[in-house]
Design a protein around this motif. Structure first.
Motif, PDB file in Angstrom:
ATOM      1  N   THR A  39      51.143  28.204  42.627  1.00  0.00           N
ATOM      2  CA  THR A  39      50.749  29.504  41.281  1.00  0.00           C
ATOM      3  C   THR A  39      51.851  30.161  40.968  1.00  0.00           C
ATOM      4  OG1 THR A  39      49.018  30.685  43.096  1.00  0.00           O
ATOM      5  CG2 THR A  39      49.954  31.881  41.615  1.00  0.00           C
ATOM      6  N   GLN A  65      41.105  30.286  50.549  1.00  0.00           N
ATOM      7  CA  GLN A  65      40.330  32.203  50.164  1.00  0.00           C
ATOM      8  C   GLN A  65      40.877  33.056  49.378  1.00  0.00           C
ATOM      9  OE1 GLN A  65      35.710  31.877  50.768  1.00  0.00           O
ATOM     10  NE2 GLN A  65      36.866  31.137  52.607  1.00  0.00           N
ATOM     11  N   LEU A 119      42.491  31.896  46.020  1.00  0.00           N
ATOM     12  CA  LEU A 119      42.008  32.779  44.672  1.00  0.00           C
ATOM     13  C   LEU A 119      41.275  33.861  44.444  1.00  0.00           C
ATOM     14  CD1 LEU A 119      38.797  29.704  46.392  1.00  0.00           C
ATOM     15  CD2 LEU A 119      40.627  29.302  44.896  1.00  0.00           C
ATOM     16  N   HIS A 130      44.440  34.166  41.948  1.00  0.00           N
ATOM     17  CA  HIS A 130      43.571  33.482  41.081  1.00  0.00           C
ATOM     18  C   HIS A 130      43.327  34.877  40.840  1.00  0.00           C
ATOM     19  CE1 HIS A 130      45.244  29.131  40.883  1.00  0.00           C
ATOM     20  NE2 HIS A 130      46.036  29.600  41.785  1.00  0.00           N
ATOM     21  N   ASN A 131      41.902  35.106  40.394  1.00  0.00           N
ATOM     22  CA  ASN A 131      41.165  36.462  40.187  1.00  0.00           C
ATOM     23  C   ASN A 131      42.032  37.590  39.840  1.00  0.00           C
ATOM     24  OD1 ASN A 131      38.655  34.594  40.981  1.00  0.00           O
ATOM     25  ND2 ASN A 131      38.411  35.686  42.936  1.00  0.00           N
ATOM     26  N   GLU A 141      43.926  37.061  36.371  1.00  0.00           N
ATOM     27  CA  GLU A 141      42.316  36.778  35.245  1.00  0.00           C
ATOM     28  C   GLU A 141      42.228  38.341  34.476  1.00  0.00           C
ATOM     29  OE1 GLU A 141      41.049  34.257  33.404  1.00  0.00           O
ATOM     30  OE2 GLU A 141      42.138  32.618  34.947  1.00  0.00           O
ATOM     31  N   TRP A 161      38.752  41.383  37.748  1.00  0.00           N
ATOM     32  CA  TRP A 161      37.917  40.578  38.437  1.00  0.00           C
ATOM     33  C   TRP A 161      38.011  40.267  39.664  1.00  0.00           C
ATOM     34  CZ3 TRP A 161      34.137  37.321  36.552  1.00  0.00           C
ATOM     35  CH2 TRP A 161      33.720  37.621  34.688  1.00  0.00           C
ATOM     36  N   ALA A 215      35.318  36.048  46.834  1.00  0.00           N
ATOM     37  CA  ALA A 215      36.505  35.461  46.252  1.00  0.00           C
ATOM     38  C   ALA A 215      36.190  33.934  45.535  1.00  0.00           C
ATOM     39  CB  ALA A 215      37.504  35.526  46.814  1.00  0.00           C
ATOM     40  N   THR A 216      35.289  33.161  46.101  1.00  0.00           N
ATOM     41  CA  THR A 216      35.845  31.684  45.918  1.00  0.00           C
ATOM     42  C   THR A 216      34.298  31.784  45.029  1.00  0.00           C
ATOM     43  OG1 THR A 216      35.495  31.449  48.671  1.00  0.00           O
ATOM     44  CG2 THR A 216      35.071  29.450  46.696  1.00  0.00           C
ATOM     45  N   ASN A 239      36.403  33.029  41.444  1.00  0.00           N
ATOM     46  CA  ASN A 239      37.281  32.088  41.041  1.00  0.00           C
ATOM     47  C   ASN A 239      35.834  30.903  40.324  1.00  0.00           C
ATOM     48  OD1 ASN A 239      38.460  29.184  41.803  1.00  0.00           O
ATOM     49  ND2 ASN A 239      39.941  30.858  41.238  1.00  0.00           N
ATOM     50  N   ALA A 296      36.282  30.064  36.993  1.00  0.00           N
ATOM     51  CA  ALA A 296      36.189  28.586  36.389  1.00  0.00           C
ATOM     52  C   ALA A 296      34.947  28.048  35.193  1.00  0.00           C
ATOM     53  CB  ALA A 296      36.160  27.990  37.062  1.00  0.00           C
ATOM     54  N   ARG A 308      36.306  31.392  32.029  1.00  0.00           N
ATOM     55  CA  ARG A 308      37.653  30.528  31.558  1.00  0.00           C
ATOM     56  C   ARG A 308      37.562  29.341  30.318  1.00  0.00           C
ATOM     57  NH1 ARG A 308      39.747  29.073  35.979  1.00  0.00           N
ATOM     58  NH2 ARG A 308      41.083  30.483  36.965  1.00  0.00           N
TER      59      ARG A 308
END
Length: 430
Positions: free
Chosen positions: A130, A196, A199, A202-203, A206, A210, A376-377, A380, A384, A388
């Motif tokens: 990350t 997770q 993830l 990561h969200n 964004e 999110w 969360a999964t 993400n 994707a 994104r």
């Protein structure tokens, strides 16, 4: 007494194989967690029945958790990421402790140490990825970080390999099967919790919307399903969770979809929620300022003819993100609860009421986040798949770190491609 014990086993879904597996663990199983309701609440609610007492305890603690949620959102993305990390560690601890209660009875070495060592290795790998992805210019600017980034995967593998060898050296004769069972326990826990939670972060990058909308939808569904089930529940939904009802499940679904639409409408108007979380190299801090994308700009949509006579409108103005929120809230209502059912099955398998007693009336942290990890999964994967696209700024950052001859090769290749498509010529004419 024998018939009673057999009926209890059937109620919990046990079979003969379950009893055999118990003997492998030395005949011991984790003890159910005790009620840890604060004394002040016990005194205040002493005149109520256990059903209504539980309702008030859950309600008061739920409001406290929601208030805490609003506070950490106000404090910004760095605090949110820190909280996610803390929640991850606590959830890992709760699940591993259940295994340790069984494993510890043999006094076998290194299990707890190895479990936390593997947690450290996996976090180093994921968060290193990350940092390299989102803080590329910062990494390239600092020599130690650049070296760690270049050899990050090799270092991660070497760390994991060290733990693997330590596990092999810890094997004890006559207990191999149990030790491999717990080795698998640790890795499945890492897969469920660490992957997770990574993830979730990561969200968050964004855009905070999110992060907040999916989590809020799960919270809303949990609350509304409980409320509808408490007051109107009559029809059992699933044997794993006897208290869950169809009335609560359906009521939670419609409430969550409506809540998701309203929350998305409010949040889509604020840049602090809709802009991606980026690292500003000049100030060495996170920024959430940008020109909102089309997802967060009001659009006019035609209402289907069938519904026009019902609502009395022909068109409606809404944010495109609200349409995506329907997908998010639908998943939170229909599929998200299966994370809770999975956790219920896990707890029944080990005859425990909750993962821990951290939150009175709610259980452990994992009891509150069992659905969040599944959500969360999905978010993400959804981003994707449908949201994104390639990020030009990140591509340029990587391009600038290449050698001059590599940059020139890419430039000539791109120029030839644009000329072939007629794009570069039209730009030159303009």
């Amino acid at each position: 007494h024998l018939q009673e014990s057999e009926s209890e086993n059937k109620l919990d879904g046990e079979t003969a194989s379950d009893s055999e597996s118990k003997s492998d663990f030395g005949g011991s199983s984790p003890v159910a967690t005790s009620d840890d309701t604060p004394e002040v609440l016990n005194r205040a609610l002493s005149n109520l029945s256990s059903r209504w007492k539980n309702w008030w305890v859950r309600g008061i603690l739920t409001l406290a958790m929601i208030t805490f949620f609003f506070i950490i959102i106000y404090l910004g993305p760095m605090v949110l990421m820190t909280i996610v990390m803390c929640v991850q560690i606590k959830c890992f601890h709760e699940i591993i402790t259940i295994g340790y209660n069984v494993y510890h009875s043999y006094d076998l070495p290194w299990f707890r140490t190895l479990s936390w060592y593997f947690l450290l290795c996996v976090n180093y790998f994921f968060y290193g990825e990350t940092v390299t992805d989102y803080f590329f210019t910062l990494v390239q600017r600092e020599e130690p970080l650049r070296i760690l980034s270049k050899y990050h995967r090799f270092i991660s593998f070497a760390l994991y390999l060290t733990g693997f060898c330590m596990f092999v050296l810890s094997l004890v004769k006559k207990h191999y099967r149990l030790q491999f069972y717990m080795f698998g326990w640790t890795h499945v826990t890492l897969l469920i919790v660490v992957t997770q939670s990574h993830l979730i972060i990561h969200n968050l990058f964004e855009g905070m919307i999110w992060f907040i909308v999916p989590i809020s939808c799960v919270i809303c569904n949990d609350i509304m399903a409980y409320m509808f089930g408490f007051f109107f529940g009559r029809t059992p939904l699933i044997k794993l969770s006897p208290k869950k009802t169809w009335e609560g499940f359906i009521g939670g679904f419609f409430s969550t979809v409506l809540f998701g639409l309203l929350l998305s409408y409010v949040m889509s108007g604020y840049r602090c929620f809709t802009c991606p979380v980026e690292f500003n190299n000049d100030t060495n801090s996170f920024t959430v300022d940008c020109e909102p994308s089309e997802l967060f700009q009001l659009q006019e949509y035609n209402i289907p003819v069938v519904l026009q006579s019902v609502v009395g409108w022909k068109t409606v103005r809404m944010y495109p993100f609200q349409i995506h929120s329907i997908a998010l809230s639908t998943f939170a209502s229909l599929i998200g609860p299966f994370g809770g059912f999975f956790a219920s099955g896990f707890k029944r398998a080990f005859k425990i009421k909750d993962f821990a007693n951290t939150i009175p009336g709610h259980g452990g942290i994992m009891d509150r986040f069992d659905c969040q990890y599944l959500m969360a999964t999905f978010v993400n994967v959804y981003i994707a798949s449908f949201i994104r696209g390639p990020n030009p700024s990140k591509l340029i950052q990587q391009f600038l770190t290449l050698r001059p001859d590599q940059q020139l090769h890419i430039f000539n290749t791109l120029k030839a491609h644009l000329v072939d498509r007629g794009i570069l010529g039209s730009l030159e004419d303009a």
